[in-house]
Scaffold this motif. Sequence first.
Motif, PDB file in Angstrom:
ATOM      1  N   GLY A 162       0.953  -1.408  -0.039  1.00  0.00           N
ATOM      2  CA  GLY A 162       0.086  -0.059  -0.007  1.00  0.00           C
ATOM      3  C   GLY A 162       0.885   1.133  -0.055  1.00  0.00           C
ATOM      4  N   LEU A 163       1.972   1.300  -0.515  1.00  0.00           N
ATOM      5  CA  LEU A 163       2.859   2.438  -0.495  1.00  0.00           C
ATOM      6  C   LEU A 163       2.468   3.446  -1.551  1.00  0.00           C
ATOM      7  CD1 LEU A 163       6.579   0.816  -0.415  1.00  0.00           C
ATOM      8  CD2 LEU A 163       5.146   1.373   1.483  1.00  0.00           C
ATOM      9  N   ASP A 164       2.548   4.728  -1.405  1.00  0.00           N
ATOM     10  CA  ASP A 164       2.347   5.812  -2.224  1.00  0.00           C
ATOM     11  C   ASP A 164       3.567   6.156  -2.727  1.00  0.00           C
ATOM     12  OD1 ASP A 164      -0.349   6.043  -1.474  1.00  0.00           O
ATOM     13  OD2 ASP A 164       0.348   7.155   0.341  1.00  0.00           O
ATOM     14  N   GLU A 165       4.744   5.972  -2.268  1.00  0.00           N
ATOM     15  CA  GLU A 165       6.106   6.332  -3.050  1.00  0.00           C
ATOM     16  C   GLU A 165       7.135   5.329  -2.698  1.00  0.00           C
ATOM     17  OE1 GLU A 165       7.724  10.438  -3.146  1.00  0.00           O
ATOM     18  OE2 GLU A 165       8.536   9.549  -1.463  1.00  0.00           O
ATOM     19  N   LEU A 166       7.878   4.836  -3.677  1.00  0.00           N
ATOM     20  CA  LEU A 166       8.907   3.924  -3.470  1.00  0.00           C
ATOM     21  C   LEU A 166      10.104   4.602  -4.009  1.00  0.00           C
ATOM     22  CD1 LEU A 166       9.593   0.942  -3.071  1.00  0.00           C
ATOM     23  CD2 LEU A 166       8.994   0.422  -5.586  1.00  0.00           C
ATOM     24  N   THR A 167      11.140   4.172  -3.156  1.00  0.00           N
ATOM     25  CA  THR A 167      12.566   5.060  -3.414  1.00  0.00           C
ATOM     26  C   THR A 167      13.473   3.873  -3.632  1.00  0.00           C
ATOM     27  OG1 THR A 167      13.129   5.076  -1.203  1.00  0.00           O
ATOM     28  CG2 THR A 167      11.961   7.283  -2.162  1.00  0.00           C
ATOM     29  N   GLY A 168      14.709   4.198  -3.988  1.00  0.00           N
ATOM     30  CA  GLY A 168      15.846   3.213  -4.012  1.00  0.00           C
ATOM     31  C   GLY A 168      17.001   4.267  -4.417  1.00  0.00           C
ATOM     32  N   GLU A 169      17.882   3.275  -4.726  1.00  0.00           N
ATOM     33  CA  GLU A 169      19.387   3.984  -5.190  1.00  0.00           C
ATOM     34  C   GLU A 169      19.979   3.023  -6.380  1.00  0.00           C
ATOM     35  OE1 GLU A 169      21.146   6.056  -1.242  1.00  0.00           O
ATOM     36  OE2 GLU A 169      21.470   3.723  -1.539  1.00  0.00           O
ATOM     37  N   VAL A 170      20.673   3.842  -7.367  1.00  0.00           N
ATOM     38  CA  VAL A 170      21.338   3.056  -8.234  1.00  0.00           C
ATOM     39  C   VAL A 170      22.802   3.769  -8.353  1.00  0.00           C
ATOM     40  CG1 VAL A 170      20.541   4.434  -9.947  1.00  0.00           C
ATOM     41  CG2 VAL A 170      21.236   2.206 -10.780  1.00  0.00           C
ATOM     42  N   LEU A 171      23.703   3.088  -8.624  1.00  0.00           N
ATOM     43  CA  LEU A 171      25.126   3.381  -8.847  1.00  0.00           C
ATOM     44  C   LEU A 171      25.035   4.231 -10.408  1.00  0.00           C
ATOM     45  CD1 LEU A 171      27.316   0.692  -7.625  1.00  0.00           C
ATOM     46  CD2 LEU A 171      26.654   2.884  -6.636  1.00  0.00           C
ATOM     47  N   GLU A 172      25.865   5.505 -10.420  1.00  0.00           N
ATOM     48  CA  GLU A 172      25.809   6.290 -11.601  1.00  0.00           C
ATOM     49  C   GLU A 172      26.147   5.419 -12.862  1.00  0.00           C
ATOM     50  OE1 GLU A 172      27.285  10.755 -13.012  1.00  0.00           O
ATOM     51  OE2 GLU A 172      28.673   9.584 -12.086  1.00  0.00           O
ATOM     52  N   HIS A 173      27.285   4.572 -12.540  1.00  0.00           N
ATOM     53  CA  HIS A 173      27.794   3.806 -13.736  1.00  0.00           C
ATOM     54  C   HIS A 173      27.165   2.555 -14.420  1.00  0.00           C
ATOM     55  CE1 HIS A 173      29.474   1.275 -10.360  1.00  0.00           C
ATOM     56  NE2 HIS A 173      29.261   0.342 -11.176  1.00  0.00           N
ATOM     57  N   ASN A 174      26.133   2.161 -13.543  1.00  0.00           N
ATOM     58  CA  ASN A 174      25.159   1.233 -13.979  1.00  0.00           C
ATOM     59  C   ASN A 174      23.917   1.634 -14.827  1.00  0.00           C
ATOM     60  OD1 ASN A 174      23.708  -1.431 -13.808  1.00  0.00           O
ATOM     61  ND2 ASN A 174      23.269  -1.441 -11.751  1.00  0.00           N
ATOM     62  N   THR A 175      24.403   2.111 -16.008  1.00  0.00           N
ATOM     63  CA  THR A 175      23.526   2.734 -17.097  1.00  0.00           C
ATOM     64  C   THR A 175      22.133   1.720 -17.351  1.00  0.00           C
ATOM     65  OG1 THR A 175      25.023   2.114 -18.732  1.00  0.00           O
ATOM     66  CG2 THR A 175      25.174   4.238 -17.812  1.00  0.00           C
ATOM     67  N   VAL A 176      22.620   0.331 -17.452  1.00  0.00           N
ATOM     68  CA  VAL A 176      21.650  -0.621 -17.931  1.00  0.00           C
ATOM     69  C   VAL A 176      20.706  -0.526 -16.966  1.00  0.00           C
ATOM     70  CG1 VAL A 176      21.071  -2.894 -18.384  1.00  0.00           C
ATOM     71  CG2 VAL A 176      23.140  -1.938 -19.013  1.00  0.00           C
ATOM     72  N   VAL A 177      20.812  -0.533 -15.562  1.00  0.00           N
ATOM     73  CA  VAL A 177      19.616  -0.236 -14.699  1.00  0.00           C
ATOM     74  C   VAL A 177      18.910   0.897 -14.524  1.00  0.00           C
ATOM     75  CG1 VAL A 177      19.388  -0.386 -12.323  1.00  0.00           C
ATOM     76  CG2 VAL A 177      20.679  -2.076 -13.132  1.00  0.00           C
ATOM     77  N   ARG A 178      19.606   1.859 -14.645  1.00  0.00           N
ATOM     78  CA  ARG A 178      19.169   3.358 -14.945  1.00  0.00           C
ATOM     79  C   ARG A 178      17.980   3.357 -16.015  1.00  0.00           C
ATOM     80  NH1 ARG A 178      23.693   7.514 -14.949  1.00  0.00           N
ATOM     81  NH2 ARG A 178      21.935   8.928 -14.608  1.00  0.00           N
ATOM     82  N   GLN A 179      18.428   2.681 -17.127  1.00  0.00           N
ATOM     83  CA  GLN A 179      17.572   2.618 -18.084  1.00  0.00           C
ATOM     84  C   GLN A 179      16.317   1.776 -18.047  1.00  0.00           C
ATOM     85  OE1 GLN A 179      19.221   0.874 -21.867  1.00  0.00           O
ATOM     86  NE2 GLN A 179      17.658   1.878 -23.141  1.00  0.00           N
ATOM     87  N   MET A 180      16.706   0.623 -17.380  1.00  0.00           N
ATOM     88  CA  MET A 180      15.292  -0.215 -17.031  1.00  0.00           C
ATOM     89  C   MET A 180      14.333   0.649 -15.937  1.00  0.00           C
ATOM     90  SD  MET A 180      13.811  -2.963 -17.572  1.00  0.00           S
ATOM     91  CE  MET A 180      14.597  -4.224 -18.230  1.00  0.00           C
ATOM     92  N   ASN A 181      15.102   1.386 -14.924  1.00  0.00           N
ATOM     93  CA  ASN A 181      14.217   2.031 -14.070  1.00  0.00           C
ATOM     94  C   ASN A 181      13.471   3.104 -14.909  1.00  0.00           C
ATOM     95  OD1 ASN A 181      15.164   0.802 -11.887  1.00  0.00           O
ATOM     96  ND2 ASN A 181      16.945   2.383 -11.519  1.00  0.00           N
ATOM     97  N   ARG A 182      14.131   3.861 -15.906  1.00  0.00           N
ATOM     98  CA  ARG A 182      13.430   4.944 -16.490  1.00  0.00           C
ATOM     99  C   ARG A 182      12.054   4.360 -17.122  1.00  0.00           C
ATOM    100  NH1 ARG A 182      18.398   7.173 -16.878  1.00  0.00           N
ATOM    101  NH2 ARG A 182      18.966   6.122 -18.824  1.00  0.00           N
TER     102      ARG A 182
END
Length: 170
Positions: free
Chosen positions: A112-132
Amino acid sequence: MLRQATDEDVDTIRALRNQQANRDVSITTHEISAEEHAGWWAKTSVDPSRRVLIYERDGRTAGVVNFFDLDAGTGAWGFFLDADGLAETGETLPAWIEVMKEATGYAFDTLGLDELTGEVLEHNTVVRQMNRRFRFTEGEPELRYADGRELTVIPIKLSRADRRKPKETR
């Protein structure tokens, strides 16, 4: 499928977390010892602000999803997959998409969350792309030091209103 982790999963969780591919994209990269892991599990398994879930694919453990800092509609998360096993079977991408769908669904629909947060390392471009792709937005990068190295960590956030809606089954 996601299910609650149990004491029987502890060794598997540690083995997956210690895979080199997972350590390479983590803030802490050292190999987790049995003692360190046992201490983590002893605290985590009784902490009401945490959930550790096992991601199963085709009847076998394929990853771990961690939710933490759960409090009044907000929470943080992270996950790791069985990088070695999924690579051997060519299932990494389908598993990755599936675990993200299931985990965000769990966050918003079960917790029942309204907001989900996390962290990603800057160099992890593949994960950043999937997150977007899953509509997470990135915050201001911050410098951190861990395991003797400097890292740029990027906070991510997804609100219930911005999430991709699950496809309806017919």
